[in-house]
Design a protein around this motif. Sequence first.
Motif, PDB file in Angstrom:
ATOM      1  N   LYS A 283       8.049 -16.567 -38.577  1.00 46.37           N
ATOM      2  CA  LYS A 283       8.446 -16.271 -39.966  1.00 46.37           C
ATOM      3  C   LYS A 283       9.664 -15.339 -39.998  1.00 46.37           C
ATOM      4  O   LYS A 283      10.550 -15.492 -40.840  1.00 46.37           O
ATOM      5  N   VAL A 284       9.678 -14.352 -39.101  1.00 48.52           N
ATOM      6  CA  VAL A 284      10.777 -13.382 -39.043  1.00 48.52           C
ATOM      7  C   VAL A 284      11.358 -13.420 -37.637  1.00 48.52           C
ATOM      8  O   VAL A 284      10.661 -13.128 -36.675  1.00 48.52           O
ATOM      9  N   SER A 285      12.618 -13.809 -37.532  1.00 50.42           N
ATOM     10  CA  SER A 285      13.203 -13.983 -36.190  1.00 50.42           C
ATOM     11  C   SER A 285      14.291 -12.967 -35.858  1.00 50.42           C
ATOM     12  O   SER A 285      14.898 -13.051 -34.792  1.00 50.42           O
ATOM     13  N   ALA A 286      14.538 -12.027 -36.756  1.00 42.40           N
ATOM     14  CA  ALA A 286      15.606 -11.049 -36.494  1.00 42.40           C
ATOM     15  C   ALA A 286      15.255  -9.706 -37.111  1.00 42.40           C
ATOM     16  O   ALA A 286      14.624  -9.640 -38.169  1.00 42.40           O
ATOM     17  N   GLU A 543      16.503 -11.676 -32.760  1.00 46.59           N
ATOM     18  CA  GLU A 543      17.858 -11.132 -32.784  1.00 46.59           C
ATOM     19  C   GLU A 543      17.806  -9.647 -33.164  1.00 46.59           C
ATOM     20  O   GLU A 543      16.979  -9.229 -33.967  1.00 46.59           O
ATOM     21  N   ASN A 544      18.695  -8.868 -32.561  1.00 44.63           N
ATOM     22  CA  ASN A 544      18.924  -7.459 -32.934  1.00 44.63           C
ATOM     23  C   ASN A 544      17.793  -6.499 -32.579  1.00 44.63           C
ATOM     24  O   ASN A 544      17.848  -5.333 -32.972  1.00 44.63           O
ATOM     25  N   ALA A 545      16.786  -6.932 -31.845  1.00 42.85           N
ATOM     26  CA  ALA A 545      15.705  -6.015 -31.445  1.00 42.85           C
ATOM     27  C   ALA A 545      16.097  -5.348 -30.130  1.00 42.85           C
ATOM     28  O   ALA A 545      16.277  -6.034 -29.123  1.00 42.85           O
ATOM     29  N   VAL A 546      16.226  -4.009 -30.124  1.00 42.12           N
ATOM     30  CA  VAL A 546      16.692  -3.325 -28.919  1.00 42.12           C
ATOM     31  C   VAL A 546      15.710  -2.285 -28.374  1.00 42.12           C
ATOM     32  O   VAL A 546      15.922  -1.752 -27.289  1.00 42.12           O
ATOM     33  N   GLY A 549       9.585  -0.613 -29.810  1.00 38.51           N
ATOM     34  CA  GLY A 549       8.988  -0.506 -31.144  1.00 38.51           C
ATOM     35  C   GLY A 549       9.443  -1.619 -32.075  1.00 38.51           C
ATOM     36  O   GLY A 549       8.655  -2.145 -32.868  1.00 38.51           O
ATOM     37  N   GLU A 550      10.722  -1.992 -31.973  1.00 36.28           N
ATOM     38  CA  GLU A 550      11.250  -3.062 -32.828  1.00 36.28           C
ATOM     39  C   GLU A 550      10.675  -4.417 -32.436  1.00 36.28           C
ATOM     40  O   GLU A 550      10.356  -5.242 -33.307  1.00 36.28           O
ATOM     41  N   VAL A 551      10.500  -4.660 -31.148  1.00 34.47           N
ATOM     42  CA  VAL A 551       9.895  -5.923 -30.699  1.00 34.47           C
ATOM     43  C   VAL A 551       8.440  -6.000 -31.151  1.00 34.47           C
ATOM     44  O   VAL A 551       7.975  -7.044 -31.633  1.00 34.47           O
ATOM     45  N   ILE A 552       7.715  -4.893 -31.017  1.00 36.29           N
ATOM     46  CA  ILE A 552       6.324  -4.857 -31.468  1.00 36.29           C
ATOM     47  C   ILE A 552       6.244  -5.133 -32.968  1.00 36.29           C
ATOM     48  O   ILE A 552       5.408  -5.917 -33.432  1.00 36.29           O
ATOM     49  N   GLU A 553       7.135  -4.502 -33.728  1.00 39.76           N
ATOM     50  CA  GLU A 553       7.142  -4.686 -35.189  1.00 39.76           C
ATOM     51  C   GLU A 553       7.388  -6.140 -35.569  1.00 39.76           C
ATOM     52  O   GLU A 553       6.721  -6.699 -36.450  1.00 39.76           O
ATOM     53  N   LEU A 554       8.348  -6.795 -34.902  1.00 38.48           N
ATOM     54  CA  LEU A 554       8.638  -8.200 -35.198  1.00 38.48           C
ATOM     55  C   LEU A 554       7.477  -9.106 -34.809  1.00 38.48           C
ATOM     56  O   LEU A 554       7.167 -10.073 -35.519  1.00 38.48           O
ATOM     57  N   CYS A 555       6.836  -8.798 -33.683  1.00 36.63           N
ATOM     58  CA  CYS A 555       5.661  -9.587 -33.274  1.00 36.63           C
ATOM     59  C   CYS A 555       4.556  -9.478 -34.333  1.00 36.63           C
ATOM     60  O   CYS A 555       3.940 -10.483 -34.706  1.00 36.63           O
TER      61      CYS A 555
END
Length: 559
Positions: A283-286, A543-546, A549-555
């Motif tokens: 659903k959210v890829s960036a 995209e743009n996950a660095v 914490g950001e990768v966990i949030e997107l997952c």
Amino acid sequence: MVHFKIQDVTFAYPDTTDRPALEHINLEIRQGEYVTVCGASGSGKTTLLRLLKSVLTPHGTLSGEILFCGRPLQEADLREQSSKIGYVMQNPDSQIVTDKVWHELAFGLESLGYDQKTIRLRVAEMASYFGIEHWFYKNVSELSGGQKQLLNLASVMAMQPEVLILDEPTSQLDPIAAADFLNTVKKINRELRTTVIITEHRLEDIFYASDQVVVMEKGKIAAVDTPRAVGAFLKEGNHEMLAALPTPLLVYYGVEEQKNSAPLTVREGAEWLDTFFADRTLKVSAYEAEAPYEEDEIKDPAVEVKELYMRYEKNAPDILKGVSFRVEKGTLFAIVGGNGTGKSTLLKSICGICRPYSGKVKIFGKRMEKYCKGELFSGNLAMLPQDPLSLFVKKTVREDLEEMTTGKNKKDREDEITRIAKLCQITELLEKHPYDSSGGEQQRAALAKVLLTQPKILLLDEPTKGMDAIFKKQFADILKELNNQGITIILVSHDVEFCAKYADTVSMFFDGTILTTNTPRNFFSKNSFYTTAANRMSRHIFENAVTDGEVIELCQKNL
């Protein structure tokens, strides 16, 4: 065969009134194993490693027994220990003893009395194996930090040791040099069956390769097991060392119900993400994009550098080659780049330690040379150098801090020292000699001394070197609080993960100049090597996950 058997070892430094540095340590290290020792600063890692080679054993009270190849370590004489137990220290310069590369490679063999033919053969072999041929005849002083550390490793391996001990060997290396160095160590372990015992705060490149991981906590062993088992142990107990685990494990523990095997490497982490999203619709890829950095929008910079050129000798090549940048007030400006590119020279030029022959530096809009003597460093500018020991001139940490509070009454001095010691978590170090502390503790004490000058601009050269993951978070909070107070921070660092999480802007320094400056997300999401493990692991999906914490949030947004 068991190389080291440590039986109920307790060690205390002289005049220690609280707890011993090591307490009831029991550990077996077998031949050919790759053993990683990790823990917070001051947990006893370096002390434990130094006990494994008699000539490096610190002064203090030791009880228990250390067996080397089945007999007490002290029964192995200096020659045997020198040839069979290799040791690579944290600071490359503290181990180098000669002026030429070729002589440094031969020095250990000469000391052991080998004949010239054997020495020439061993030196040639090591120079070829480690790729040293093209700087074989150079002066050691001309080498970068990464080259010096590689030279130390090659010099030790020339003696064909059975055990290789490394104490935070990559703390002063850039990410690429660090990865190359650690890959060489893994190759030595795998191909020569050399037993490797290594301590590191950055576990990304060594955790997965370990046969055993030893977690130290306040002088005791908290856990000894395989990497995945240690990760599970830290997660289950919500241990403070959980923050030090490699990014793939942190993302896994932040998302997964722990049904699958935990990933240890970026490749395993990317494969786990593929499996995780195999039956899910994305659903959210960036991650939310950031506006590009615009230097022209900075109207009133705290620091402005324009067309700076600097060389150390008249006929030597330029170290700085037209460096230009501006730093906004109250921000954290990070500079990354390889060893030997001129980053530290840039900081020294900003604060006047080095004198550029061309260009200008403005501090709060005023040319640096226009400041009166002493005015620049009186509440305006302060620098934390790469080597914290260069700041210590007294017998105790307290006396070093008191030196920075002259002119105040006794109570105000004590209150200020108490406040800054608590802030930097060095209260228990105040009565110790600065040289008796661990590398991370020395870094915190040096930071405290610099902060006592109450600077408006703070220059930090590799400030996270030797810091454990636990204090790094607190250190970042300190820096953000300083930013909130209007203090501007320029930070030179090899710690890519730290810069990605906490910097406001990041610059790439290469060949004596700044190539590009951008926000952390825009900067790191476009790089292949100068980027984070989280970005390398997830960029094929997000995209743009660095950061982890950001990768966990997107997952979690896609669950």
